[in-house]
Scaffold this active site. Structure first.
Site, mmCIF file in Angstrom:
data_model
loop_
_atom_site.group_PDB
_atom_site.id
_atom_site.type_symbol
_atom_site.label_atom_id
_atom_site.label_comp_id
_atom_site.label_asym_id
_atom_site.label_seq_id
_atom_site.Cartn_x
_atom_site.Cartn_y
_atom_site.Cartn_z
ATOM 1 N N PRO A 1 0.733 -1.244 0.072
ATOM 2 C CA PRO A 1 0.008 0.014 -0.224
ATOM 3 C C PRO A 1 0.686 1.208 0.013
ATOM 4 O O PRO A 1 1.611 1.471 0.791
ATOM 5 C CB PRO A 1 -0.844 -0.080 1.189
ATOM 6 C CG PRO A 1 -0.591 -1.705 1.719
ATOM 7 C CD PRO A 1 0.581 -1.863 1.306
ATOM 8 N N GLU A 2 0.918 2.020 -0.988
ATOM 9 C CA GLU A 2 1.434 3.195 -1.058
ATOM 10 C C GLU A 2 0.037 4.454 -1.349
ATOM 11 O O GLU A 2 -0.977 3.730 -1.151
ATOM 12 C CB GLU A 2 2.142 3.490 -2.546
ATOM 13 C CG GLU A 2 3.336 2.360 -2.340
ATOM 14 C CD GLU A 2 4.277 2.349 -3.440
ATOM 15 O OE1 GLU A 2 4.289 3.537 -4.154
ATOM 16 O OE2 GLU A 2 5.031 1.422 -3.810
#
Length: 295
Positions: A2-3
């Site tokens: 997750p960015e």
DNA sequence: AGCTCTTCCTGAAAGC
DNA sequence: TGCTTTCAGGAAGAGC
């Protein structure tokens, strides 16, 4: 992993499900990623979720003032998904996947569940001052940063551009995938020194970065290994990756072979033709002649 | 200042 | 085939 686009996707999903709901009970599994699991378990029941926002890669759940009169209870729940964290809303009777360690039972028969295989994530309760402190330590969100601010934050920095893109004190929300994708789009080698980039190159990079992030959000993020949104659905942007995970495959622009090297301790994917390497001092320097200075 | 290395953790993939 | 080793990485801290 997750960015910014993945966290944004989760936050948008949670926003459709959580505001107005109250937490009825908390069940905990492994808790080594929670700052103070006892306080978390005791102070959340009875609290109403007022809103959800993204602070870089952090998810910020705002809690309404405590009805029980405990005015000093912290009113912010902060979650970082780390590498493999998932926040999903499910009916309470549905079976939970392995490595689900936090169950927030809601007042509508559903549960907000935190699943994290590697437990690189973080979860903690914070008072107003702590949230302000967190914001103060972090950089400017990559989606919002202006051209002037972006130039200012890179100016004079002797670090490699890839390292600065990943540094959350400089820029918020960029991780390995979107750093590599943006650098490819801007035709900049990841090992270039920030201080040696021209104004045009810096502007090009910011433009590429915001475009890549915007497209990734539109496709609900990249699912490389574990990412799913708050409904448990994978994203679609991984199909549009141009260099990330494409080592040995032809560059989408020029057909040269995509390479993978380590820059700033991170695997970095780039096209050796589109993204020319910086001149190393080694290769450029002439052999030293004459007398060496004594010291 | 900025680099490298280490730590945390698990599962997938590579190596033998 | 089946075991062992390596690798992936977000962030923080140590040491240089």
């Amino acid at each position: 992993m997750p960015e910014l686009p993945e966290v944004e996707t989760v936050v948008r999903g949670l926003r459709t499900a959580l505001p107005g709901r109250s937490i009825v009970a908390v069940r905990l599994g492994k808790t080594d990623f929670i700052d103070d699991p006892v306080v978390l378990g005791e102070s959340l029941p009875g609290r109403r979720i007022a809103g959800i926002e993204r602070i870089g890669k952090y998810i910020h759940l705002q809690l309404a003032p405590d009805g029980a009169g405990r005015a000093d209870s912290p009113s912010h729940l902060i979650v970082h998904l780390g590498m493999t964290g998932r926040l999903v809303v499910r009916a309470a009777h549905e079976p939970a996947p392995p490595h689900t360690h936090v169950f927030f039972q809601l007042d509508d028969g559903r549960e907000l569940r935190y699943t994290d295989i590697r437990r690189f994530g973080r979860m903690f309760l914070a008072a107003d001052a702590m949230v302000a402190d967190l914001r103060g330590r972090l950089g400017v969100d990559a989606l919002d940063i202006s051209a002037e601010e972006f130039r200012r934050r890179l100016a004079g920095r002797r670090a490699r551009i890839k390292a600065l893109l990943l540094d959350q004190h400089v820029l918020l929300g960029v991780g390995n995938i979107y750093a590599d994708e943006s650098l490819w789009r801007a035709r900049l080698h990841p090992a270039r020194l920030a201080a040696k980039l021209s104004k045009q190159e810096i502007d090009r990079l910011r433009h590429a970065l915001q475009r890549v992030l915007g497209e990734a959000i539109r496709l609900r993020g990249s699912s490389i290994s574990d990412f799913v949104d708050s409904d448990g659905q994978p994203g679609g942007y991984q199909r549009w990756h141009r260099v990330y995970g494409r080592k040995g495959k032809p560059c989408c622009r020029c057909r040269a072979m995509v390479q993978r090297i380590i820059v700033a301790g991170r695997s970095s994917h780039f096209c050796p033709r589109c993204q020319p390497a910086p001149r190393t001092r080694h290769a450029a320097s002439k052999p030293r002649r004459g007398k060496l200075k004594r010291r």
